[in-house]
Design an enzyme around this catalytic site. Structure first.
Site, PDB file in Angstrom:
ATOM      1  CG  LEU A   1       2.548  -3.099   2.309  1.00  0.00           C
ATOM      2  CD1 LEU A   1       2.371  -4.592   2.578  1.00  0.00           C
ATOM      3  CD2 LEU A   1       1.674  -2.297   3.264  1.00  0.00           C
ATOM      4  CG  ASP A   2       6.925   3.186   1.039  1.00  0.00           C
ATOM      5  OD1 ASP A   2       6.839   2.563  -0.034  1.00  0.00           O
ATOM      6  OD2 ASP A   2       6.622   4.376   1.152  1.00  0.00           O
TER       7      ASP A   2
ATOM      8  CD  GLU B   1       5.366  -3.960  -1.105  1.00  0.00           C
ATOM      9  OE1 GLU B   1       4.374  -4.681  -1.282  1.00  0.00           O
ATOM     10  OE2 GLU B   1       5.456  -2.807  -1.595  1.00  0.00           O
TER      11      GLU B   1
ATOM     12  N   GLY C   1      14.546   1.992   6.367  1.00  0.00           N
ATOM     13  CA  GLY C   1      15.882   2.374   6.829  1.00  0.00           C
ATOM     14  C   GLY C   1      16.901   2.251   5.708  1.00  0.00           C
ATOM     15  CD  GLN C   2      17.608  -2.146   1.418  1.00  0.00           C
ATOM     16  OE1 GLN C   2      18.347  -3.099   1.476  1.00  0.00           O
ATOM     17  NE2 GLN C   2      16.390  -2.235   0.910  1.00  0.00           N
TER      18      GLN C   2
ATOM     19  CG  ASN D   1       7.807   8.488  -6.322  1.00  0.00           C
ATOM     20  OD1 ASN D   1       7.932   7.316  -5.945  1.00  0.00           O
ATOM     21  ND2 ASN D   1       6.637   9.101  -6.334  1.00  0.00           N
ATOM     22  CE1 TYR D   2       5.184  12.166  -1.276  1.00  0.00           C
ATOM     23  CE2 TYR D   2       4.448  10.599  -2.921  1.00  0.00           C
ATOM     24  CZ  TYR D   2       4.246  11.752  -2.193  1.00  0.00           C
ATOM     25  OH  TYR D   2       3.122  12.491  -2.391  1.00  0.00           O
TER      26      TYR D   2
ATOM     27  CG  HIS E   1      -0.807   9.203  -3.649  1.00  0.00           C
ATOM     28  ND1 HIS E   1      -0.783  10.270  -4.509  1.00  0.00           N
ATOM     29  CD2 HIS E   1       0.076   9.507  -2.676  1.00  0.00           C
ATOM     30  CE1 HIS E   1       0.078  11.174  -4.074  1.00  0.00           C
ATOM     31  NE2 HIS E   1       0.615  10.741  -2.952  1.00  0.00           N
TER      32      HIS E   1
ATOM     33  CG  HIS F   1       1.690   9.365   1.551  1.00  0.00           C
ATOM     34  ND1 HIS F   1       2.854   8.865   1.039  1.00  0.00           N
ATOM     35  CD2 HIS F   1       1.251  10.271   0.658  1.00  0.00           C
ATOM     36  CE1 HIS F   1       3.114   9.449  -0.105  1.00  0.00           C
ATOM     37  NE2 HIS F   1       2.142  10.314  -0.373  1.00  0.00           N
TER      38      HIS F   1
ATOM     39  CG  ASP G   1       6.817  -0.089  29.176  1.00  0.00           C
ATOM     40  OD1 ASP G   1       5.805  -0.460  28.540  1.00  0.00           O
ATOM     41  OD2 ASP G   1       7.815  -0.804  29.342  1.00  0.00           O
TER      42      ASP G   1
END
Ligand SMILES: *[C@@H]1O[C@H](CO)[C@@H](O)[C@H](O)[C@H]1NC(C)=O
Ligand SMILES: *[C@@H]1O[C@H](CO)[C@@H](O)[C@H](O)[C@H]1NC(C)=O
Ligand SMILES: *[C@@H]1O[C@H](CO)[C@@H](O)[C@H](O)[C@H]1NC(C)=O
Length: 679
Positions: free
Chosen positions: A324-325, A328, A332-333, A411-412, A467, A469, A478
Site C-alpha cells: 500500500l504505497d 506504508e 508524497g514523501q 523501484n517504481y 503484479h 498496480h 461538487d
C-alpha cells in the site's frame, strides 16, 4: 541627556518606528494574503508542531504530519465571503510513535494548543519513516549469519545493498512493527534491483531496530551485471540518432498565474497542495462560465487516496509482497525533485514541497511539482466545410495546463499529471516507469521452464514477477454545489420485433440514479456512462448538469480471491467506483493505519452501513489499474505506461465552452534563440 551618538539615532527614530510599523503591516498583509485554508503546512508550522509535540514526548518519531482538513462548511462560507470571520481553523494532524504506541494528534496552529491526543488501539501501523527504513537496511552488514551467507555465495559485503519491504498481514495476531529485507548485489551496476540475492529471509523489528528472524534457505544465482545499467554514460556504444533540438517557447511568459498556491489559467482556478502521504492535493477547482458570467464549482478536493501493488509470487521470500504505497511508504514523501528539461518542458514553473522528517524537522523536496502549458500540436476542435461554396475551415490548436509530480517508491516511478483543459475537463494520468521488481532464478532460457511460473524470464537468471498496480482516487466532486447524485447510465440493446423499422436492433440510455452506497459500487466492463449530476441545476433545455467519469486505458479489476489476505487489506479495489456521503474523516481508502492492517478500516467497512447518497454531498472513489505481465521491453528500465481517467463536463455548459475562444497569437521567433530556428 543626549550624547552625540544618541543624536545620530534620535533623528531617524520616528522613521524607524514608521518603518517597523510598515514592515509589520506588510508582513500581516503578506501572511493574511498567503494563508489559504488549503495551503500546505509551512516550514515554520512544521517547526511549531515539532516543538509542541517534542515538549510532550521528547523521543517522538514523526510518521505523518499534514494539514488537518478544514471544516468544509467553514471553507464554503469563507469562499463566498473571504472577509468573513471566523476564517476556517488552521490545524495540523500528526501521527507520532512513542515507544510502541501510535498517537493521533490534532494541533490548533493559530492558538498553538493540542486539540486532541489519542493512542491508537486498533490494528495496523503508520507510514514508515525514511530514517527507520535506512537504519533497518544497514543491519545485515554487521549481522554475522548474513556475512556468512555472503561469504558462502562469494559476494563482497561492501557491494551489497538491502531494501526494506512491508510484510502485510496473514491472519497472525502479532502487534509488532516488522519489515523484511531483500538484499541486492551492486557490483558493476546502479540497477541493483535487477540483481537480487534470493533465498534469504531477514526480519527486522522496527521498534527495537534489530534483526528478529533470519533464514538462508537456498543459493540461487545472482543475475549478471551486464546489460542492466540505464545510465546514458554506460550505453556503450549508444545509438547515433540524436534528434534536432526542440523547445516550447513562450516569449510573453506563461498564460497562468500563481497566487500563493492558487493557480488560475484559462477558465480554471484551483489550489495546489502537497501532502507527504497523498502527494498532490487539488482543491476548490472551479471553472469560469463565460455564458453565465460566473465561476462554477467542479471539485472540492481530489487526491490519491491509496495505491495497491500485489505481487503474484508465492515463494518464501516473495509471498508477502502486496504494498500500500500511500499508507506504508508515503507517496508524497517518496516524491523526487523534477529535472528541468527532462521531466518537465522548457516552459515549466517549479514548486517546492515540505514533509516532516523522522524527528519532525521540515524537509524540503525542491521542484516537487512542475506546472506547464502543454502544447503538443493537437487539435482542440475543427471543421472544414466544402458544401457552402468557398471552403470554410475553422480549427483551434489545443493547449492544456499540467501539474506534475513524480514519486519514486523504491523501484517504481509514478508520474502523476493533473491536467486541466479549456473544455472544462480534468484529466488525471498516472505514468508507470522505473524498474521492475524481479526475482533471481536458476533459468537462463525460457525453453528450460516446464512448470507454472510466477513471472516471465526477462534475461538470464531473472524473472519479472507478475503484479498489479491499482491507484484509488478520492474525488470530492461538487458539480455546481454539494448536492449531487451519482447516476449510472446503462446502454441497453433493444430488439426491434414490432415491425416499426427495417432495423432489428438499436441501443438506448437507461439512467440509474444511486440512492444508497450499495447502488453505486461499479465494476468496469458494462457499457455506459458514470455521471455525477446536480439534479437541482438544469441547462436551458432541462438536462441536469453533470460531470462524467471517463476511464482511459482499459481499466483492470481485481483478479485475487476476496478472502486472500492481501486482497482483504486491498478490498477498496474490489470495485472501480464507490460513492460515499461526504465525511471529512473518510480519506484513506485502505485505512489510516495501513501497515500490517487487517482491512477493518477503509471503503469496504465504511460502505457497509449502506448510507443514503442521493442529492447529497458525495465523494467518488475511482480506482484505475493495470495487470502487469512483464516483458523484455520493460527491462532494464520500463518505458512509461500511462493509465488515466477524465472528469468531463456533460450537459454542464450550454454549448461547446471553447467556441468563442480566440486562437492564440503566433509567437514571434525572431529573437534570442541563438539562431537555431531556420524556416
Ligand atoms: C491571492 O489570493 C488571496 C486569497 O488567498 C486573495 O485575497 C488575493 O486577493 C489574491 N491576490 C491576487 C493578486 O489575486
Ligand atoms: C565485481 O565486479 C568486478 C568487475 O566487473 C568483477 O571482476 C568481480 O568478479 C565482481 N565480483 C563478484 C564477487 O561478482
Ligand atoms: C465519519 O466517518 C467515520 C469513519 O467511518 C465514522 O466513525 C463517523 O461516524 C462518520 N461521521 C458521520 C457524521 O457520519
Amino acid at each position: 541627556m543626549k550624547q552625540p551618538n544618541d543624536f545620530h539615532i534620535s533623528i531617524p527614530r520616528p522613521f524607524f518606528f514608521l518603518f517597523i510599523f510598515f514592515l509589520t503591516l506588510l508582513q500581516t498583509l503578506i501572511s493574511s494574503q498567503s494563508i489559504h485554508p488549503f495551503d500546505s503546512l509551512t516550514p515554520a508550522e512544521y517547526t511549531q508542531i515539532q516543538t509542541t509535540i517534542r515538549n510532550l514526548y521528547p523521543a517522538a518519531a514523526f510518521h505523518y504530519v499534514g494539514l488537518d482538513d478544514p471544516d468544509k462548511s467553514a471553507v464554503l462560507r469563507w469562499l463566498s465571503d473571504p472577509q468573513s470571520k471566523p476564517t476556517p481553523h488552521r490545524r495540523a494532524y500528526a501521527v507520532v510513535r512513542t515507544g510502541t504506541k501510535s498517537h493521533d494528534i490534532v494541533l490548533d496552529l493559530d492558538r498553538n494548543v493540542v486539540v486532541s491526543d489519542n493512542v491508537y488501539a486498533g490494528h495496523g501501523f503508520p507510514i514508515l519513516t525514511f530514517a527507520e527504513q535506512v537504519a533497518s537496511e544497514e543491519l545485515p552488514k554487521t549481522y554475522p549469519p548474513f556475512i556468512a551467507s555472503m561469504e558462502k555465495r562469494g559476494l563482497l559485503i561492501d557491494e551489497v545493498i538491502c531494501g526494506s519491504f512491508t510484510v502485510g498481514w496473514f491472519g497472525e495476531e502479532t502487534r509488532r512493527r516488522e519489515v523484511k529485507l531483500m538484499c541486492f548485489y551492486l557490483n558493476g551496476t546502479v540497477n541493483f534491483y535487477m540483481r537480487p540475492i534470493e533465498g534469504i529471509t531477514i526480519v527486522v523489528d522496527l521498534d527495537e531496530m534489530r534483526i528478529s528472524g533470519y533464514r538462508d534457505r537456498a543459493v540461487i544465482p545472482v543475475p549478471k551485471a551486464d546489460g542492466k545499467d540505464y545510465r546514458e554514460s554506460r550505453q556503450n556504444p549508444s545509438f547515433d540518432n540524436r534528434f534536432k533540438s526542440i523547445a516550447t517557447y513562450q516569449p510573453d511568459g506563461p498564460s497562468f498565474a500563481i497566487n500563493g498556491s492558487l493557480v488560475s489559467w484559462a477558465n480554471w482556478e484551483f489550489h495546489v497542495g502537497f501532502d507527504m502521504r497523498a502527494g498532490p492535493v487539488i482543491s476548490l477547482a472551479s471553472v469560469y462560465d463565460h455564458e453565465q458570467d460566473t465561476r462554477r464549482r467542479v471539485m472540492y478536493s481530489g487526491l490519491i487516496s491509496e495505491l495497491f501493488v500485489p505481487y503474484m509470487d508465492l515463494t518464501e521470500e516473495w509471498y508477502y509482497r502486496a504494498f500500500l504505497d500511500n499508507g506504508e511508504w508515503g507517496f508524497g514523501q517518496s516524491a523526487v525533485p523534477l529535472q528541468p528539461l527532462r521531466d518537465c518542458p522548457e516552459n515549466a514553473v517549479f514548486l517546492d514541497g515540505y514533509f516532516a522528517f523522522h524527528d519532525g524537522t521540515p524537509t524540503k523536496i525542491p521542484n516537487v511539482f512542475c506546472l506547464f502549458e502543454r502544447h503538443a500540436g493537437d487539435i482542440l476542435w475543427r471543421h472544414s466545410e466544402q458544401a457552402v461554396g468557398d471552403l470554410v475551415t475553422e480549427s483551434r490548436p489545443d493547449r492544456t495546463l499540467v501539474l506534475r509530480m513524480v514519486a519514486a517508491v523504491a523501484n517504481y516511478d509514478y508520474i502523476i499529471d493533473w491536467e486541466f483543459k479549456q473544455t472544462g475537463s480534468i484529466k488525471v494520468t498516472a505514468g508507470l516507469s522505473g524498474l521492475l521488481a524481479v526475482r533471481g532464478s536458476p533459468y537462463t532460457n525460457a525453453g528450460q521452464i516446464n512448470t507454472e511460473q510466477y513471472g516471465k524470464l526477462l534475461s538470464e537468471n531473472l524473472l519479472g514477477a507478475y503484479h498489479d498496480h491499482f491507484l484509488t482516487f478520492r474525488l470530492d466532486v461538487d458539480v455546481d454545489g454539494e448536492a449531487n447524485t451519482f447516476v449510472r447510465n446503462e446502454l441497453r440493446t433493444r430488439r426491434v420485433n414490432d415491425g416499426r423499422s427495417p432495423r432489428k436492433s438499436y441501443w438506448t440510455v437507461v439512467g440509474n440514479p444511486a440512492r444508497r452506497e450499495s447502488e453505486a459500487k461499479v465494476r468496469h466492463g458494462a457499457a455506459g456512462e458514470l455521471l455525477v449530476t446536480n439534479p437541482n441545476m438544469k441547462t436551458k433545455v432541462g438536462n441536469a448538469v453533470a460531470y462524467k467519469i471517463l476511464p482511459g486505458f482499459p481499466p483492470a479489476g481485481v483478479l485475487l480471491e476476496e478472502d486472500d489476505y492481501p486482497q482483504i487489506r486491498g478490498s477498496f479495489t474490489r470495485y472501480n467506483v464507490w460513492v460515499t456521503p461526504y465525511n471529512r474523516s473518510e480519506k484513506w481508502a485502505g485505512g489510516m493505519y495501513a501497515d500490517r492492517s487487517h482491512g477493518e478500516d477503509g471503503l469496504a467497512a465504511w460502505t457497509a452501513e449502506d448510507r443514503e447518497i442521493e442529492n447529497r454531498d458525495i465523494v467518488v472513489w475511482y480506482t484505475m489499474g493495470v495487470h502487469h505481465v512483464p516483458c523484455a521491453e520493460d527491462f532494464p528500465v520500463m518505458p512509461t505506461l500511462s493509465l488515466g481517467f477524465e472528469l468531463k463536463p456533460t450537459n454542464f455548459f450550454e454549448y461547446n465552452p471553447t467556441l468563442k475562444y480566440r486562437p492564440p497569437a503566433p509567437a514571434s521567433l525572431n529573437c534570442t534563440l541563438s539562431g537555431s530556428i531556420k524556416i
